[in-house]
Design a protein around this motif. Structure first.
Motif, short mmCIF file in Angstrom:
data_model
loop_
_atom_site.label_atom_id
_atom_site.label_comp_id
_atom_site.label_asym_id
_atom_site.label_seq_id
_atom_site.Cartn_x
_atom_site.Cartn_y
_atom_site.Cartn_z
N SER A 181 0.83 -1.20 0.00
CA SER A 181 0.00 0.00 0.00
C SER A 181 0.86 1.25 0.00
N GLY A 182 1.98 1.20 0.71
CA GLY A 182 2.85 2.35 0.84
C GLY A 182 3.61 2.72 -0.42
N ILE A 183 3.82 1.77 -1.32
CA ILE A 183 4.59 2.07 -2.53
C ILE A 183 3.71 2.19 -3.77
N GLY A 184 2.41 2.18 -3.58
CA GLY A 184 1.51 2.44 -4.69
C GLY A 184 1.36 1.32 -5.70
N ILE A 185 1.67 0.09 -5.30
CA ILE A 185 1.43 -1.06 -6.19
C ILE A 185 -0.06 -1.31 -6.21
N GLY A 186 -0.54 -2.08 -7.18
CA GLY A 186 -1.97 -2.33 -7.33
C GLY A 186 -2.65 -2.84 -6.07
N GLN A 187 -3.88 -3.22 -6.23
CA GLN A 187 -4.68 -3.70 -5.11
C GLN A 187 -4.22 -5.09 -4.67
N VAL A 188 -4.48 -5.40 -3.43
CA VAL A 188 -4.21 -6.73 -2.89
C VAL A 188 -5.55 -7.36 -2.58
N PHE A 189 -5.80 -8.52 -3.16
CA PHE A 189 -7.04 -9.24 -2.93
C PHE A 189 -6.77 -10.50 -2.13
N ASN A 191 -16.80 -10.08 -10.32
CA ASN A 191 -17.35 -8.72 -10.21
C ASN A 191 -16.28 -7.70 -9.83
N THR A 192 -15.04 -8.12 -9.87
CA THR A 192 -13.91 -7.26 -9.54
C THR A 192 -13.19 -6.85 -10.81
N THR A 193 -12.73 -5.63 -10.87
CA THR A 193 -11.92 -5.17 -12.00
C THR A 193 -10.46 -5.28 -11.59
N PHE A 194 -9.74 -6.18 -12.26
CA PHE A 194 -8.32 -6.37 -11.97
C PHE A 194 -7.50 -5.42 -12.83
N ALA A 195 -6.34 -5.04 -12.32
CA ALA A 195 -5.45 -4.11 -13.01
C ALA A 195 -4.02 -4.62 -12.90
N PRO A 196 -3.16 -4.17 -13.80
CA PRO A 196 -1.75 -4.57 -13.70
C PRO A 196 -1.20 -4.20 -12.32
N GLY A 197 -0.41 -5.07 -11.76
CA GLY A 197 0.18 -4.83 -10.46
C GLY A 197 -0.63 -5.33 -9.27
N ASP A 198 -1.84 -5.85 -9.52
CA ASP A 198 -2.65 -6.39 -8.44
C ASP A 198 -2.03 -7.69 -7.92
N PHE A 199 -2.30 -7.99 -6.66
CA PHE A 199 -1.83 -9.22 -6.02
C PHE A 199 -3.03 -10.05 -5.60
N LEU A 200 -2.93 -11.35 -5.77
CA LEU A 200 -3.94 -12.29 -5.30
C LEU A 200 -3.29 -13.14 -4.22
N ILE A 201 -3.88 -13.16 -3.04
CA ILE A 201 -3.32 -13.94 -1.94
C ILE A 201 -4.33 -15.00 -1.53
N PHE A 202 -3.86 -16.24 -1.54
CA PHE A 202 -4.67 -17.39 -1.19
C PHE A 202 -4.10 -18.02 0.08
N GLY A 203 -4.95 -18.60 0.89
CA GLY A 203 -4.49 -19.32 2.07
C GLY A 203 -4.24 -20.78 1.74
N SER A 204 -3.90 -21.53 2.75
CA SER A 204 -3.67 -22.96 2.56
C SER A 204 -5.00 -23.67 2.32
N GLU A 205 -4.93 -24.86 1.75
CA GLU A 205 -6.16 -25.63 1.49
C GLU A 205 -6.89 -26.00 2.77
N THR A 206 -6.16 -26.28 3.82
CA THR A 206 -6.80 -26.76 5.05
C THR A 206 -7.29 -25.64 5.95
N ARG A 207 -6.59 -24.53 6.00
CA ARG A 207 -6.95 -23.46 6.95
C ARG A 207 -7.39 -22.17 6.30
N GLY A 208 -7.03 -21.94 5.05
CA GLY A 208 -7.34 -20.65 4.44
C GLY A 208 -6.47 -19.56 5.04
N LEU A 209 -6.89 -18.33 4.91
CA LEU A 209 -6.18 -17.20 5.49
C LEU A 209 -6.63 -16.98 6.93
N PRO A 210 -5.78 -16.40 7.76
CA PRO A 210 -6.15 -16.19 9.16
C PRO A 210 -7.40 -15.30 9.30
N GLU A 211 -8.28 -15.69 10.21
CA GLU A 211 -9.51 -14.94 10.46
C GLU A 211 -9.23 -13.48 10.81
#
Length: 99
Positions: free
Chosen positions: A20-28, A40-60
């Motif tokens: 966020s501090g260096i102005g890179i695209g959105q983080v999803f 329903n999301t508009t993706f742009a160059p520089g965006d990041f996609l973050i996925f969690g593990s199969e068993t736990r996902g991302l932290p609540e």
């Protein structure tokens, strides 16, 4: 991202802050616990996609701290998708939009 529990969450939180501090695209953050559908999301160059593990996902706590970043893949009759399949589905849509 290495680590687990609060150490992993701290690393991810710092990573999100740096982006966020260096102005890179959105983080999803991809989760089964979201209402916003990935298509329903508009993706742009520089965006990041973050996925969690199969068993736990991302932290609540991470999901709760960033509700505006959450995306989901609609699913019926299954609890969750294989991680590679989920990445392929969302990445395909992002590339389709950018092409």
């Amino acid at each position: 991202m290495g680590g687990s529990g609060s150490a992993g969450l701290g690393e991810l939180g710092r990573f999100l802050s740096r982006l966020s501090g260096i102005g890179i695209g959105q983080v999803f953050l991809l989760t089964t616990k979201a209402d916003q559908l990935y298509w329903n999301t508009t993706f742009a160059p520089g965006d990041f996609l973050i996925f969690g593990s199969e068993t736990r996902g991302l932290p609540e706590t991470l999901l709760a701290a960033h509700p505006e970043r959450l995306l989901t893949i609609p699913q019926q009759s299954v609890r969750s998708l294989n991680l590679a399949t989920a990445v392929g589905i969302v990445l395909y849509e992002a590339i389709r939009q950018l092409s």
